[in-house]
Each structure stands twice: as structure tokens, then as C-alpha cells.
Design a protein around this motif. Sequence first.
Motif, PDB file in Angstrom:
ATOM      1  N   TYR A 506      46.663 -26.153 -91.952  1.00 23.47           N
ATOM      2  CA  TYR A 506      46.736 -27.422 -92.675  1.00 23.47           C
ATOM      3  C   TYR A 506      46.581 -27.174 -94.177  1.00 23.47           C
ATOM      4  CZ  TYR A 506      45.755 -29.684 -88.148  1.00 23.47           C
ATOM      5  OH  TYR A 506      45.793 -30.108 -86.854  1.00 23.47           O
ATOM      6  N   ARG A 507      47.334 -27.936 -94.971  1.00 19.64           N
ATOM      7  CA  ARG A 507      47.201 -27.877 -96.421  1.00 19.64           C
ATOM      8  C   ARG A 507      47.123 -29.293 -96.978  1.00 19.64           C
ATOM      9  NH1 ARG A 507      51.744 -25.033 -95.468  1.00 19.64           N
ATOM     10  NH2 ARG A 507      53.043 -26.287 -96.864  1.00 19.64           N
ATOM     11  N   ASN A 508      46.255 -29.464 -97.977  1.00 26.18           N
ATOM     12  CA  ASN A 508      46.126 -30.724 -98.725  1.00 26.18           C
ATOM     13  C   ASN A 508      45.727 -31.903 -97.840  1.00 26.18           C
ATOM     14  OD1 ASN A 508      46.866 -29.471-101.143  1.00 26.18           O
ATOM     15  ND2 ASN A 508      49.043 -29.847-100.780  1.00 26.18           N
ATOM     16  N   LEU A 509      44.780 -31.684 -96.942  1.00 26.36           N
ATOM     17  CA  LEU A 509      44.290 -32.788 -96.135  1.00 26.36           C
ATOM     18  C   LEU A 509      43.622 -33.839 -97.021  1.00 26.36           C
ATOM     19  CD1 LEU A 509      42.801 -30.767 -93.145  1.00 26.36           C
ATOM     20  CD2 LEU A 509      44.858 -32.184 -93.122  1.00 26.36           C
ATOM     21  N   ILE A 510      43.741 -35.093 -96.620  1.00 32.29           N
ATOM     22  CA  ILE A 510      43.274 -36.211 -97.439  1.00 32.29           C
ATOM     23  C   ILE A 510      41.876 -36.628 -97.006  1.00 32.29           C
ATOM     24  CG2 ILE A 510      43.712 -38.627 -98.054  1.00 32.29           C
ATOM     25  CD1 ILE A 510      46.698 -38.006 -97.693  1.00 32.29           C
ATOM     26  N   GLY A 511      40.988 -36.819 -97.975  1.00 31.16           N
ATOM     27  CA  GLY A 511      39.622 -37.236 -97.705  1.00 31.16           C
ATOM     28  C   GLY A 511      38.905 -37.616 -98.977  1.00 31.16           C
ATOM     29  N   SER A 512      37.581 -37.521 -98.972  1.00 29.82           N
ATOM     30  CA  SER A 512      36.745 -38.028-100.067  1.00 29.82           C
ATOM     31  C   SER A 512      36.298 -36.913-101.005  1.00 29.82           C
ATOM     32  CB  SER A 512      35.506 -38.730 -99.505  1.00 29.82           C
ATOM     33  OG  SER A 512      35.858 -39.837 -98.723  1.00 29.82           O
ATOM     34  N   SER A 532      33.411 -42.480-105.025  1.00 27.43           N
ATOM     35  CA  SER A 532      34.224 -41.432-104.416  1.00 27.43           C
ATOM     36  C   SER A 532      35.682 -41.639-104.784  1.00 27.43           C
ATOM     37  CB  SER A 532      34.061 -41.426-102.890  1.00 27.43           C
ATOM     38  OG  SER A 532      34.577 -42.614-102.330  1.00 27.43           O
ATOM     39  N   THR A 533      36.425 -40.570-104.697  1.00 26.38           N
ATOM     40  CA  THR A 533      37.856 -40.598-104.979  1.00 26.38           C
ATOM     41  C   THR A 533      38.599 -40.069-103.759  1.00 26.38           C
ATOM     42  OG1 THR A 533      37.492 -40.207-107.334  1.00 26.38           O
ATOM     43  CG2 THR A 533      39.697 -39.784-106.493  1.00 26.38           C
ATOM     44  N   ILE A 534      39.590 -40.833-103.308  1.00 23.58           N
ATOM     45  CA  ILE A 534      40.409 -40.396-102.181  1.00 23.58           C
ATOM     46  C   ILE A 534      41.502 -39.488-102.712  1.00 23.58           C
ATOM     47  CG2 ILE A 534      41.806 -41.125-100.232  1.00 23.58           C
ATOM     48  CD1 ILE A 534      38.824 -41.939-100.211  1.00 23.58           C
ATOM     49  N   SER A 535      41.509 -38.254-102.235  1.00 26.20           N
ATOM     50  CA  SER A 535      42.447 -37.258-102.757  1.00 26.20           C
ATOM     51  C   SER A 535      42.615 -36.167-101.717  1.00 26.20           C
ATOM     52  CB  SER A 535      41.924 -36.690-104.079  1.00 26.20           C
ATOM     53  OG  SER A 535      42.888 -35.842-104.671  1.00 26.20           O
ATOM     54  N   ASN A 536      43.341 -35.120-102.075  1.00 29.73           N
ATOM     55  CA  ASN A 536      43.451 -33.934-101.225  1.00 29.73           C
ATOM     56  C   ASN A 536      42.155 -33.160-101.349  1.00 29.73           C
ATOM     57  OD1 ASN A 536      46.446 -34.190-102.756  1.00 29.73           O
ATOM     58  ND2 ASN A 536      46.454 -34.209-100.520  1.00 29.73           N
ATOM     59  N   PHE A 537      41.403 -33.070-100.257  1.00 39.97           N
ATOM     60  CA  PHE A 537      40.039 -32.561-100.370  1.00 39.97           C
ATOM     61  C   PHE A 537      39.779 -31.301 -99.550  1.00 39.97           C
ATOM     62  CE2 PHE A 537      39.427 -34.017 -96.213  1.00 39.97           C
ATOM     63  CZ  PHE A 537      38.106 -33.861 -95.785  1.00 39.97           C
ATOM     64  N   ALA A 538      40.728 -30.873 -98.688  1.00 42.32           N
ATOM     65  CA  ALA A 538      40.434 -29.723 -97.835  1.00 42.32           C
ATOM     66  C   ALA A 538      41.709 -29.068 -97.344  1.00 42.32           C
ATOM     67  CB  ALA A 538      39.573 -30.147 -96.643  1.00 42.32           C
ATOM     68  N   HIS A 539      41.582 -27.777 -97.044  1.00 36.09           N
ATOM     69  CA  HIS A 539      42.561 -27.029 -96.268  1.00 36.09           C
ATOM     70  C   HIS A 539      41.893 -26.655 -94.943  1.00 36.09           C
ATOM     71  CE1 HIS A 539      44.855 -26.861 -99.919  1.00 36.09           C
ATOM     72  NE2 HIS A 539      44.038 -26.010-100.517  1.00 36.09           N
ATOM     73  N   ALA A 567      39.457 -24.907 -81.430  1.00 36.80           N
ATOM     74  CA  ALA A 567      38.543 -24.403 -82.450  1.00 36.80           C
ATOM     75  C   ALA A 567      39.173 -24.675 -83.804  1.00 36.80           C
ATOM     76  CB  ALA A 567      38.291 -22.907 -82.263  1.00 36.80           C
ATOM     77  N   ASP A 568      38.438 -25.321 -84.707  1.00 34.93           N
ATOM     78  CA  ASP A 568      38.999 -25.614 -86.026  1.00 34.93           C
ATOM     79  C   ASP A 568      37.967 -25.345 -87.108  1.00 34.93           C
ATOM     80  OD1 ASP A 568      37.307 -27.692 -85.460  1.00 34.93           O
ATOM     81  OD2 ASP A 568      38.804 -29.273 -85.636  1.00 34.93           O
ATOM     82  N   SER A 569      38.457 -25.135 -88.315  1.00 33.65           N
ATOM     83  CA  SER A 569      37.598 -24.852 -89.461  1.00 33.65           C
ATOM     84  C   SER A 569      38.306 -25.319 -90.718  1.00 33.65           C
ATOM     85  CB  SER A 569      37.287 -23.354 -89.542  1.00 33.65           C
ATOM     86  OG  SER A 569      36.485 -23.068 -90.664  1.00 33.65           O
ATOM     87  N   TYR A 570      37.542 -25.918 -91.648  1.00 37.02           N
ATOM     88  CA  TYR A 570      38.141 -26.490 -92.851  1.00 37.02           C
ATOM     89  C   TYR A 570      37.331 -26.065 -94.071  1.00 37.02           C
ATOM     90  CZ  TYR A 570      40.386 -29.269 -89.288  1.00 37.02           C
ATOM     91  OH  TYR A 570      41.091 -29.654 -88.179  1.00 37.02           O
ATOM     92  N   THR A 571      38.041 -25.802 -95.153  1.00 34.04           N
ATOM     93  CA  THR A 571      37.410 -25.385 -96.406  1.00 34.04           C
ATOM     94  C   THR A 571      37.690 -26.417 -97.476  1.00 34.04           C
ATOM     95  OG1 THR A 571      39.378 -24.093 -96.985  1.00 34.04           O
ATOM     96  CG2 THR A 571      37.588 -22.947 -95.848  1.00 34.04           C
ATOM     97  N   PRO A 572      36.722 -26.703 -98.347  1.00 33.20           N
ATOM     98  CA  PRO A 572      36.895 -27.766 -99.344  1.00 33.20           C
ATOM     99  C   PRO A 572      37.779 -27.341-100.505  1.00 33.20           C
ATOM    100  CG  PRO A 572      34.769 -26.722 -99.632  1.00 33.20           C
ATOM    101  CD  PRO A 572      35.377 -26.104 -98.404  1.00 33.20           C
ATOM    102  N   ILE A 573      38.448 -28.317-101.086  1.00 31.33           N
ATOM    103  CA  ILE A 573      39.136 -28.141-102.364  1.00 31.33           C
ATOM    104  C   ILE A 573      38.188 -28.663-103.437  1.00 31.33           C
ATOM    105  CG2 ILE A 573      41.139 -28.758-103.766  1.00 31.33           C
ATOM    106  CD1 ILE A 573      42.676 -29.233-101.170  1.00 31.33           C
ATOM    107  N   LEU A 574      37.590 -27.759-104.221  1.00 28.45           N
ATOM    108  CA  LEU A 574      36.545 -28.133-105.169  1.00 28.45           C
ATOM    109  C   LEU A 574      37.074 -28.171-106.591  1.00 28.45           C
ATOM    110  CD1 LEU A 574      33.653 -25.934-103.721  1.00 28.45           C
ATOM    111  CD2 LEU A 574      33.887 -28.419-103.520  1.00 28.45           C
TER     112      LEU A 574
END
Length: 692
Positions: A506-512, A532-539, A567-574
Motif C-alpha cells: 500500500y502507498r499513500n493511505l489516507i488517515g489523520s 488534525s489534518t486528513i492526508s496521506n499518513f501511512a504506507h 498479517a499486516d504492518s504500516y509505517t507512518p508518513i511523518l
Amino acid sequence: MSILDKRHNTVAFASLALLAALPSVQGNTSGEDLSELSLEELANVPVVESAKKNQKLFDTPAGAIVFNEEEIQSLPVDSLPELLRYAPGVNIVRATNGVWGLSIRGINSRFLGRAQFTVDDQNLYGNAFGGLYGAQHDLSMDDIASVEVVYGPGGGLWGANSANGQINVILKSALETEGTVLRTQVGTEQSSVSGRVGWAIGDKSAIRVSAKSMHRTASESDFVDDTWDTYRLGVQFDTRPSSADLFTISAEAYKSDLGYTRDGADPSQGTYWIDQGAEIHQGFNAQTKWLRQIDAENGFTIRSWAGYTEMRAPYGDFDFSIVGVEGKARMSINDKQRLVFRTSVAVDNIEFYESSSVQFKSDYEPHTTYASSSAEYSIDLTESLQASIGLTAQYDTYSEETELLPSLKLVKRLEKDSRLWLSISESTRSVPNGMDDLSNFVFFGAPMETITIPTPYGNVPISTQFVTAQTADDIENEHLDAYEIGYRTRISNTSDFVLNVFYYEYRNLIGSLDGGVFPVFTGAIPYLEISSTISNFAHGHSSGFEATYSTQINKKIDANISYSYLADSYTPILAPGTTLADSPLQFSDLQVLDNGVPNHIASAWIFAQLNDDWRLDLGFRASSSFTNSLYKQSSIFQSDIRLSWNPRENTRLSLVGRNLLDPKTDESMLRHNFGYGTEQARELSLELRLEF
């Protein structure tokens, strides 16, 4: 109370499901030659969307399961979502009576779903929020011919927003529903009545009228009243002007009145409250379709549709209308090569209404035009190896983005009764209008420990906090790359085994994203705003498998067992210079995403014909527990049962039990559900079905 202690989800709105899927006449679970079927039979065989050609389900290059008419009628369920609990890899969350979450292979959310849901080609997700609304899936089970679940993204096969999979419901044609069917149900939690009347018009035409009314009482909760009432009226006309043509006109009107409870807030006053109201959906859908089936490999379909929905809910109101037209063509180049084309155009109009807690951008564009074209080329490389290459191009005037979605599939015949397939594909999920046009949304207020803020006018005590959301200006579409391999084998004439293995990126998942914390003194009561801002927050990435074994134990007993693992894992876009420790809202949303669905799901059903008059149908379903920053979901092990008495061929009296192994089942955790969840109670009902 900290915002992380409150059983609420962070804000995000739903997916924009741009266009309907690409159904064509192409699946068959039996071994019969499709070239020998009549037009009516070709129009109603189980559809295998993933194949895009007329072929048996056993040969399709994708993971798929089809519930046939017997299974739909026999399983102890009374709705499509309950039926889908028995599909491997499908996670169904019933947050309240009429609020459902549907996920295939992970990421379950009411307003951020990644699985398409279509009924007779028409997508049920509204383009404003993309949620699965109860009124739109509360179909009469007697009108359904089959329900197909296809795993994996559509990619080049049926366009954007079919990211993790496809649910495709095929209704019976009016040509096969002559006569009258009446079904009534009286139970501890739910009562309903539905009926259908169909009659022939000459030798080549037929019409049916169907209606359904359902009342469901409140679930187990301390203060939430989610009593649910739905009403539905539909009509369908089918005619066959020639042996090669089938023409259909259908329309339906519906209304859903669902009790709904959420936190209300008024920033101008600095006040908050528990808002107990109703979520009301009402509208209509209409569709025309012309199918010309020249033979099993050649034909075309032209379809047009129109729809209107208005929603009134405590969290927001909108009116939505859409019109569209679609054309599909299937052709055989020669014995080894085939082509499928599709093109469609749709125009929608969305009008948002503001409230004290929701404001939209003043310059939002209510009209959006969507254009999509796709093609798939298939070739038999050898007698035992087939390849297909697909490409979809999609453009919309809202985002002004063009998506190109490729796919490649291979299917290998290992022996007469075994198939191995491989798939590589890409899909997207568009930013929905409702999210991109959001100016400000206060999605809950809560008390907190009193703090003192120094000001030029003295110290000001603050004991209230609001959580708000805005939408980033540069938000991008989500993307998914998928890799899958599957194996099917027919162990014997009465037993089958299927295994699907997948890996997703997954790329550019939408969240807070966190927007800061600051005091607000402009209202009558000062408060602390957590922005909070709704934006692309994780891969992220996920992997897993589904396994299904079905068998006929003897002439009277059938069984099906399935198990799926995820099994899933997500990393934040900081943002530059920040860490996840500095971003509690992003951390919370990331935790809910990462631990929002069970890792293990299993189901089993047994159909037993006890004697000529009595039948026993048993269902078992289980899912593992999970814990995130907002919620702890216990493991679920439940059983459903139907004991039926058939004194005559056209009469069935059933005792149906649901959620029998636990008096209350709490499955209310659903990402981006703005209301309070409830617990589902154990249910018993008596059902009578008459056909004449």
C-alpha cells in the motif's frame, strides 16, 4: 479523560467508488459447455468478474467463491452481510443494527472501504463517502441468484477503487421468477415480511414486483437506541426480442430509518453533548441493460443507470444523484485469442449541508464527470497455459488525475483437475468528494482534567477538549500493488480444495495527521482544540492466505470449511523534524489501521437433509482477538442454525437461531464510524416461506 481513552475513531470520510464493475457472462461452477446454454442461462450463470470471459469458475485466474442459490437459501442468515461472514478472508463488522463494515483481506472501515459491492453491475457505494449503507444492501434473499466474492484488486480488469476485492450480487431475471413468493419472519430481535409477484407477458417477456419491510429492535447497549426500519419496493422487466438478445429495465425505491448516537459539538459555544437522532437514507435506482450474446465467446452489453440518494444523519447531510452509460464488448479473435473492451461515462452531483460541527469549502464543485476505458487481451500460450494482460485508464474532472492500472494473470492447467494461477496487478482508491471538500469537522468533545491558561486578561481555566479535522490541500489517491498465487484441485467427484496466497504493498493511505493543540477563547466556553489534518499518513504491506475445503460427505450431507490468515504492518508518513511520539492522533489512527481486523478467520457450514421433510443447516464462524489504542476486540466463536420443515414442495417453516454460543457479541469497533457501537444479541426467529 484522554482522547485515546474514548471509544471513538479518528475522522476520515469514505472512498469514492467511481464506476460500477465490469460484469460479463463468464462463470460456471458446473462442467457444462457454455456454448450449449440458452441466453437466459448465460445471463444468470455465476459471474466470474476476474476472468472477463466465459469460463468455468474452476479455470479463473483469481481467488473466488460463489454462493449459489441453494446456499443462499439454506445458510441461517437473513442479509447479504451475514452471508458474507461465511466467505474466507471477509471480515464483517456489525457496529450497530444498520451500520456494517466490509473488508476483504484487511482494512475494515465504514467510510474508507477498499472492496467494491455491486448489485447487477451497479456499485452501491455513494460517491460522497463510499460507505456500505444498510438500506442499499437490505435486499430480499429470494431475488438473488448468486453472490460472488473475488479476491484481489481489479487493476486493469474493472478500474479504480476495487482495491482489495469485489462482491458481486446477481439478481434473478424476471423470466425465471414467475409466480408468487411470500416470506415472513417473527423473532426476538427482528421481524420482516417480503414478497415477490412475477408473471409472463406473452412468450418472450416477464415482469416482477418485489417488496420488503423489516423492523429490527435495539441491540444490547446502555444508552444507544439503534432501532432500524427499512422499506424497499422494486420492479424488473425482461424481454427477449430474439434468441440472441435480452433487454432489462429495473427500478427500485428504498428508505432506511436507523437510530444513531454520536457526540455533538458546537465550537461557537464551546459545548458538547450526546446527540441521539436518526440516520435516514432514502432514494431510488433505475437501470436499463441490453445484452446481445452471439455465442459463448462473442457479445456485447450496453447499460445505462440513474440514481438519487439523500442522507440525513447526526454527522452530516447530503444529496447525491448520478447518471451514467457503459458499453462492453467481448470478442474471440481466434481459437486461442480473445479481447474484452469496456468504456463508461458517469456524471454525479453532490450537495452538502453544513451543521454546527461540519463545514464544507464554499467553492466545492458539486458536479463530477468520470470517464473510464479498459481492455484485456487473453491468449492460450499452450494447451495448458493461458495468459491475460489488462489495462484500465480512468479520469475524473474532480481530481483531474488519470490513472493507468495494468494487470497480468497466468493460469496453468497442471492436470485435468488441478489449476495453478499467478496474478500481478495495480489498483487505486480515489480521494472522495466528501473528504476533499471538508473545511472543518468537530468529531467529538470530551471532558478533561482542568488546566489553567495564562492570558493578558488573567488565568483562564479550561476543562473541555474538542478534536477537529481539516483536509490537506495536497492529498493524493491511494495505491496498491498486489501479487497473488493460487491453487485449485478437485480431489474427487465430491471434494474440492482451494488455496490463495497474496502479498500487498500500500502507498499513500489516507488517515489523520496531527495539526497541533491550542486553546480557543472565542466561544462562550473556552476549550482546548486538538487539531488534525486528513492526508496521506501511512504506507504499508500485508500478506496472507485463504484455504477452503468443500465436500459431499454422502448424498444427504454437504460440508464446507475455510480458514484465512492475514498479517499486516504500516509505517507512518511523518513531517520533517517530527516523530510518531509527537503525533498522538496519527499514532492512534495507525494503531487502529494496523490492528483493526482479526488475523485469523474461520468458518464452516454443514447442510444435512435429515429426511424428505426435515433439513438441518449449521454454521460456525470464528475470528481472533485484536487490540489497538482505542479498543480491545475479544475473539468471537459463534454458531447459527436453521431447522426447516418442508411439508410440501412450496412450503418451508424454519426455526432460525443466530449468535447462539454467546448471549451478547461485541464487534462494534469499526474504523471511521462516527457513532457509538452496540452489542449484538442472541436471536431466535420463526420464518415461513410460501411459493405458489
